[in-house]
Design an enzyme around this catalytic site. Structure first.
Site, short mmCIF file in Angstrom:
data_model
loop_
_atom_site.label_atom_id
_atom_site.label_comp_id
_atom_site.label_asym_id
_atom_site.label_seq_id
_atom_site.Cartn_x
_atom_site.Cartn_y
_atom_site.Cartn_z
N ASP A 193 5.76 4.52 5.17
CA ASP A 193 6.61 3.53 6.10
C ASP A 193 6.60 2.35 5.31
O ASP A 193 7.21 1.27 5.94
CB ASP A 193 5.99 3.36 7.49
N HIS A 194 6.08 2.24 4.13
CA HIS A 194 6.02 1.09 3.25
C HIS A 194 6.52 1.17 1.83
O HIS A 194 6.93 0.42 1.04
CB HIS A 194 4.79 0.34 3.16
N HIS B 215 0.81 -1.15 0.02
CA HIS B 215 0.02 -0.06 0.09
C HIS B 215 0.76 1.24 0.00
O HIS B 215 1.94 0.89 0.17
CB HIS B 215 -1.08 0.07 0.95
N HIS C 67 -7.69 -0.70 5.07
CA HIS C 67 -6.53 0.31 5.78
C HIS C 67 -6.10 1.34 4.78
O HIS C 67 -6.22 2.65 5.18
CB HIS C 67 -5.19 -0.76 5.88
N HIS D 43 4.56 -4.89 10.51
CA HIS D 43 5.04 -4.28 11.57
C HIS D 43 5.11 -5.26 12.75
O HIS D 43 4.33 -6.32 12.55
CB HIS D 43 4.15 -3.09 12.22
N ASP E 222 -0.25 -3.98 6.03
CA ASP E 222 -1.15 -3.50 7.34
C ASP E 222 -2.56 -3.73 7.34
O ASP E 222 -3.53 -3.29 7.93
CB ASP E 222 -0.84 -1.88 7.45
N HIS F 1 1.27 3.84 2.03
CA HIS F 1 1.81 4.49 3.16
C HIS F 1 3.62 4.60 3.12
O HIS F 1 4.05 3.83 2.67
CB HIS F 1 1.63 4.01 4.41
FE FE Z 1 2.46 0.70 8.28
ZN ZN Z 2 0.00 1.54 6.58
#
Ligand code: FE
Ligand code: ZN
Length: 251
Positions: A58-59, A54, A112, A167, A129, A56
């Site tokens: 942090d990915h 996805h 998400h 995570h 996530d 985001h």
């Molecule tokens: Fe994440």
């Molecule tokens: Zn995420």
């Protein structure tokens, strides 16, 4: 052919994964380039693909640098292409994908984020996530009904499918799970090994889908004990699921 997976801890509690087979090596959800670079060097693998579950940051934060350094192709949700940095190949359920000559299943699992996907490579599911070990992602771009549908889709995979999530959240997820289902013996047992792994600084991923079905409250809205804990003995599956999600937000 065998697929090898290397866990790459990133940022505070993110996991990227190297997936290696033959002459191919993909990284799933590179939050940042440095730890991925180091893991590639350590293993002597050459990066060919960058996969994103996805959009985001942090990915996807490592996409552009890693792409520039290695020439790897970026593969991500076609429906969310505008939000995936450097995307070369947009995939969905219909297109699937292919990695080292084998079919990769792509499951569309919105909620998400609306474009979220899960890649299933050789019995390994990269769920980002959406499904966490003992938990599930927050509903940023969907509602409880949509997430329940997405998780139900994941539950159709074989029970021995390994879940590699975005995570390291298992321990706190498990503490929450025990508040709803303290009598779940499998959950109690799992938490003993999760606590031991974390005390030793080890990852708690992967879990198997079968294990998740027996211990993850988000896959268990039909559990009599969970329903009793919530005072929702006769509510619909989606209503119970939504309440579990709501309680976790405030845990
Ligand atoms: Fe994440
Ligand atoms: Zn995420």
């Amino acid at each position: 052919m065998t697929t090898e997976i290397e866990i790459v801890p990133c940022l505070t509690d993110n996991y990227a994964y190297l997936v290696q087979s033959g002459d191919y090596c993909a990284v799933v959800d590179p939050s940042e380039p440095a730890p991925v670079r180091a893991a590639l060097a350590r293993r002597g693998w050459k990066l060919t693909h960058i996969l994103n579950t996805h959009h985001h940051l942090d990915h996807t934060g490592g996409n552009l640098e890693l792409k520039q350094e290695t020439g790897a192709l970026v593969v991500g949700p076609g429906k969310d292409a505008a939000r995936i940095p450097g995307i070369d190949i947009g995939v969905d359920e219909r297109t699937g994908w292919e990695f080292d000559g084998r079919r990769v299943h792509v499951l569309e699992v919105p909620a998400h984020t609306r474009g979220a996907i899960t890649f299933v490579i050789d019995g390994h599911a990269f769920t980002g996530d959406t499904l966490f070990t003992l938990g599930c992602g927050r509903l940023f771009e969907g509602d409880a009904a949509m997430m329940w549908e997405s998780l139900s889709k994941l539950m159709t995979l074989p029970d021995d499918t390994l879940i590699w999530c975005g995570h390291e959240y298992t321990q706190s997820n498990g503490r929450f799970a025990l508040t709803l289902e303290p009598g779940n013996g499998m959950l109690q047992e799992r938490m003993i090994s999760v606590n031991a792994a974390r005390a030793a600084g080890k990852p708690t991923v992967p879990g198997s889908l079968g294990e998740e079905k027996l211990t993850n409250p988000f896959l268990r809205p039909y559990s009599a004990e969970i329903r009793k804990s919530l005072g929702m003995e006769t509510a619909s599956t989606v209503a119970v699921f939504g309440e579990i999600r709501e309680r976790k937000n405030n845990f």
